[in-house]
Every structure is written in C-alpha cells, then in structure tokens.
Design an enzyme around this catalytic site. Structure first.
Site, PDB file in Angstrom:
ATOM      1  CG  LEU A  15      47.755  42.401  33.415  1.00  0.00           C
ATOM      2  CD1 LEU A  15      48.781  42.063  32.602  1.00  0.00           C
ATOM      3  CD2 LEU A  15      48.074  42.546  34.756  1.00  0.00           C
ATOM      4  CG  ASP A  71      38.997  46.408  26.040  1.00  0.00           C
ATOM      5  OD1 ASP A  71      39.220  47.094  26.875  1.00  0.00           O
ATOM      6  OD2 ASP A  71      39.315  45.169  25.976  1.00  0.00           O
ATOM      7  N   PRO A 192      57.365  36.415  36.718  1.00  0.00           N
ATOM      8  CG  PRO A 192      55.472  36.488  38.020  1.00  0.00           C
ATOM      9  CD  PRO A 192      56.837  36.862  37.959  1.00  0.00           C
ATOM     10  CB  CYS A 383      17.233  50.749  25.682  1.00  0.00           C
ATOM     11  SG  CYS A 383      16.878  49.750  24.266  1.00  0.00           S
ATOM     12  NE  ARG A 464      15.835  40.510  19.029  1.00  0.00           N
ATOM     13  CZ  ARG A 464      16.825  40.059  17.948  1.00  0.00           C
ATOM     14  NH1 ARG A 464      16.414  40.406  16.904  1.00  0.00           N
ATOM     15  NH2 ARG A 464      17.905  39.542  18.535  1.00  0.00           N
ATOM     16  CG  HIS A 509      21.778  51.739  24.306  1.00  0.00           C
ATOM     17  ND1 HIS A 509      21.626  51.138  25.514  1.00  0.00           N
ATOM     18  CD2 HIS A 509      21.030  51.028  23.582  1.00  0.00           C
ATOM     19  CE1 HIS A 509      20.890  50.204  25.568  1.00  0.00           C
ATOM     20  NE2 HIS A 509      20.585  50.027  24.264  1.00  0.00           N
ATOM     21  CD  GLU A 511      24.078  53.165  27.376  1.00  0.00           C
ATOM     22  OE1 GLU A 511      23.210  54.082  27.280  1.00  0.00           O
ATOM     23  OE2 GLU A 511      23.737  52.130  27.386  1.00  0.00           O
TER      24      GLU A 511
END
Ligand code: GLN
Length: 548
Positions: A15, A71, A192, A383, A464, A509, A511
């Site tokens: 949602l 999240d 609902p 990476c 790694r 990374h 990002e």
C-alpha cells in the site's frame, strides 16, 4: 520525552506504508523535530541479507554495516537521516536474542513464552531507538506485514503494550488501509477498511489516524463514514491517493491533508510552522516538460524493479538535478549474452551496471561494460559493475578471454577480481561480507574527485571480492585510472578510463546515500555525461541547488 508513532497496514500489502511512514517523518522533521525510524519485519530471517532480491527487493545497507529492508532506504531519502543496525528488527533477530538469553540463563526458572519474553524483546528494540543520543523527539515505527497475519501478532501485541510503557499521550497509532474505487459503480468502498480496523481493535489497538490509500482522492462522505466506524476524528482520516508524478510528492500531500498538524497536536508536540521549502522546490523541479535521455540498466532481476530500488531512485534524483527526464530501459543481461551488446544497447545515451551476485548473466554484463568503453558511451558501474568493467578490460589487455573473477571461474588463469584476504576462511553466508561505510581517498584531478569535490570520502560496501593488485600496472598502462583507494592503498575502490567521456565505476554502493534534494555526486556526474551524450547541455538545476 520521546513520542512513538506506530504505522500498521491493513487489507492488502504494497500500500506504500513505508513511503507513508517516511513521508510522515519528513513533514515532522520539517517542523524542526528530531525523527528516528524503525522497521519491524515479521519474517524469520535474521536479516534480509541472504534473501533473493526476487523475493524481497533490494537489500539496503547502513553505514554501520547492517543488511536491512529496503524501506530503510525510503526513510533515509525522505527524512534525510542515516539509519543504523538498530533501525530494523526482524522476528528472526528477536527470537535469536530471546533464545541466546535463555541459553545464558537470563530467564532461569521461567517458561520462555511469546508474551512476555518475545514482546519484551520487541519493546526493548523500540525503546533502544528512542534512547539514542541525541534523543529523538519522535520515533516512527513501521510494522511490516498486514494486520491479521499470524507472523505480525507478537509485534502488534508489543506495540499495543507500548502505550502502557510510555503513556497513552505519547503514542499515536496510524493505520494505512486500502479504499478501493469501483469503476463500474463509480464509488469508493469503505468496507475493507472497516474490517481491517476491527481486526486491529481485536488485538487491542484503537487507531488514532486512518490513512485511506486509494487510486484517487476519497470523497467526503466516505471519509466521514470511515471516521464514524473507525472512531477517529474527521481530521484523523487522511485521504492519500496515488501520487500523480512521483513518490516525492507524498510529504506535501500528507501535509496538505493535515497529517503533520494532527499528529503534532495529538502528541502534544510544541512545533513551529513547518519549513517545506525543499519539498516545494523539488516539486517545481519535477514539473514541466524536460528533454529525455535514455539510460540502460543492465541486470538480471529486471522483472523485479524493487531489486534495484536505490539505484533507480538515485538516477531519478540525478535526473531531476540535471533537468532531464530519464527513459529507463531495463536490459536483461542474459539477453545481451544471447543477442549481443549492439542489439540490446544501441540507441542508449548511457549504461549502468549495478551490483549483483552469482554468474547468471555475467557475460552479458561484461559485454555491456566493454560496449560502453568502446562506443564510447557514459558508463557507471556499481560494485559488480566495477568488477565486470575490470574483467572486460583485462581480457583485452592480457589477450586472454579466460580472465575473470574467481566468483565466476575458480580456475581462471587471470583472477583479476579475487576473494578478499579476510573472506578466505569465511564459511557462514549471513552478515559476513565487507559491509558498511569505509573511507576512500580519491586521486586528485580524477573524474571521481572532481565529481565529489573532495579528496576523502566514505561510502557503503557490500561485497566479498576485490580488484587483484597483481594486475594494477598492466591495466593502468592500458588507460585504467585507479582513482579511489582505501587509505592504506591496498583496496581499489574507484576506477575510471582515461580519454573516455565518462567511464567510472566503484566497488562501493553510492546509490544508498543519494537524496532527492541532493543527488549523489557520481550519479550526478554520470547524468551530466549522459546529457552531453544526448546532445543536451542546458537547463540544469545543479547539484546542491535543490537544497539551498
Ligand atoms: N558479487 C560481488 C562481490 O561479492 C559483487 C557484490 C555486489 O555487487 N554487491 O564482490
């Protein structure tokens, strides 16, 4: 006194509960409050680090090296905070702790049970976030899953008990539900939501706020009805239709619907007028017609876009900063293997190869980086995207197509990418990579150094394997620049190609730390190169200008 906001979900999953929680964090932060975030995940994995991105989407990595739910990436991007190990707790990690306590004898004499032992451990994790220094004003806790799931019950019970723990006035319960719109009859359906609120009450939680998620703004009658059966004041029923353009509109949508004021009043928080100027500036920057650039993202999880969530968001931030619309082309690395780079990649203005594990589709990624190097096309490697670029170059320089990473070919005569020394004796798979933020020194005058505008940086890792130093000189002689190294000089962190419009790849990374208001320097530099490649030069918002 730290306040706690608990965000639960009802009716269906997906949602946008995470984005709602993150956006609430953003509008509270805009009121000058210190906001901390926590995600409770009901599954039994200790962390999502060992889960396939097909299953769970991207694994987000924090500065302190936790492998977490995606999240947390939303939390960091919306609230502009750095999360930590403490910001994600799974059932698995909670049970592991309870069982370790039991073995140690902490509960001697007791029968160890879900209530109180598991619920106490959950509450301890929640309070731990609240006890951080400097002390947060508000902790927003998102409970994963949907109310009614067997797995989320201990979390809901702990969350219910929290009001006794810190006082009813110091907690707010926000319930996100789906309010479907039926095209055929042209009406919203609140049933609902009614069932879902009942389900929540059956575990002892009365919501203070109901966020009605829907495809379009919910009408007044339906909102009044939800207020009546939900026993929530009308101001506490928030209509949240799908954002028309971007998830970054949600903070302003929630603000306009009155959620920020309602929660602040409910929790008795003394706050000033919110400063939402950065979000408004972002909104303006996103509006209007912009020239389009075509960027190819070459990966193997292209049917699960969430697998590359932070990469896509970072591209989006850089696109907004550079004043372009990105036509993102998802390129299946196995298709590149099957049909060749030219067929799959021609017509693009830039190529990005993100992180990844395992050998499926690897040859396609190697050819994609080689194609970008030869064309030349702007290339950003993240990476694994750096490792494949090194392999592609090494195959040419060493004139041996067997040059490889030992991850993909244990017998390769040229292990140009090899297991890191401290990984050789590692047997367990969970949480054992090189994880989290490490410092890196950039080479003065390199493309990377100019992009960052700094010589010393810190970035997050999850790998790694590493560049084998035995091949440094031969590859450097062929035009490779080792533009970022660990401070001791042993680990190659950033590479680039001399005499190329933009060919930059990092072992880390970037990002994860890009922000909507502050695109990441490497993504922004890549986007400018992409824009030049597409023949566009004007209309840039500029890197830091959005947050100024
Ligand atoms: N599989 C590679 C390694 O472990 C790359 C990891 C990644 O891209 N995150 O080093």
């Amino acid at each position: 006194m730290t306040r706690y906001v608990f965000v639960t979900g009802g009716v269906v999953s997906s949602l946008g509960k995470g984005i709602t929680a993150a956006s609430l964090g953003a509008i509270l932060r805009a009121r000058g409050l210190r906001v901390a975030m926590l995600k409770l995940d009901p599954y039994l994995n200790i962390d999502p680090g060992t889960m396939s991105p097909h299953q769970h989407g991207e694994v987000f990595v924090t500065d302190d090296g936790a492998e977490t739910d995606l999240d947390l990436g939303h939390y960091e991007r919306f609230v502009d905070i750095a999360c930590s190990q403490a910001s994600n707790a799974t059932s698995g990690s909670v049970y592991a702790q309870v069982l370790a306590n039991e073995r140690r004898g902490d509960y001697l004499g007791a029968t160890v049970q879900v209530i109180p032992h598991v619920t106490n451990e959950i509450k301890r994790r929640v309070l731990l976030v609240g006890a951080a220094e400097p002390s947060p004003d508000v902790v927003i806790v998102e409970v994963g899953g949907t109310v009614g799931d067997i797995e989320s019950l201990p979390f809901l019970e702990a969350v219910r008990q929290m009001k006794a723990e810190v006082g009813r006035r110091n907690v707010a319960y926000v319930h996100c539900t789906l309010v479907p719109y039926l095209e055929c009859s042209g009406e919203f359906k609140s049933k609902p939501t009614q069932h879902s609120v009942n389900e929540l009450r059956s575990v002892g939680i009365q919501p203070d706020v109901i966020v009605a998620r829907s495809s379009q703004p919910v009408d007044q009658d339906t909102l009044e009805k939800i207020s009546a059966f939900g026993d929530v004041p009308e101001r506490g029923v928030i209509s949240l239709p799908n954002a028309p353009r971007s998830i970054y509109q949600v903070p302003l949508m929630l603000e306009a619907a009155g959620l920020g004021d309602f929660i602040s009043d409910h929790l008795g928080l003394a706050v000033g007028t919110p400063d939402l100027r950065p979000w408004r500036r972002l909104q303006t920057a996103m509006e209007g017609e912009k020239p389009t650039v075509r960027v190819g993202l070459v990966g193997k999880y292209i049917s699960t876009p969430d697998a590359y969530l932070s990469v896509v968001e970072a591209l989006h931030h850089a696109g907004v900063g550079a004043g372009v619309e990105i036509d993102l082309r998802w390129v299946d690395s196995e298709a590149v293997e099957a049909h060749g780079a030219e067929t799959e990649l021609s017509g693009l203005d830039g190529i990005l190869v993100p992180g990844g594990f395992g050998d499926r589709g690897i040859e396609g990624k190697i050819s994609a980086s080689t194609y970008a190097r030869h064309q030349p096309l702007p290339y950003l490697g993240l990476c694994l995207g750096m490792q494949v670029a090194v392999i592609g170059l090494a195959r040419e320089v060493l004139e041996d197509a067997r040059a490889n990473s030992t991850e993909f070919d244990k017998e390769t005569p040229h292990p140009v990418i090899d297991l890191m020394a401290d990984q050789r004796d590692v047997r367990e798979m969970g949480g054992t990579m090189r994880l989290g933020a490490y410092p890196c020194d950039l080479r003065s005058g390199s493309v990377a150094q100019e992009a960052y505008g700094s010589l010393h940086i810190s970035e997050r890792h999850r790998h790694r394997y590493e560049f084998s130093n035995a091949y440094r000189e031969r590859l450097e002689a062929a035009g490779l620049v080792l533009s970022g190294l660990s401070p001791d000089g042993h680990l190659v962190e950033v590479i680039e190609m001399r005499d190329h419009p933009f060919f930059v790849a990092s072992q880390f990374h970037p990002e994860f730390t890009s922000r909507p208001h502050r695109p990441h320097p490497l993504f922004f530099a890549f986007m400018r190169a992409v824009k030049r490649q597409a023949g566009l030069v004007t209309g840039e918002v500029g890197n830091l200008a959005l947050s100024a």
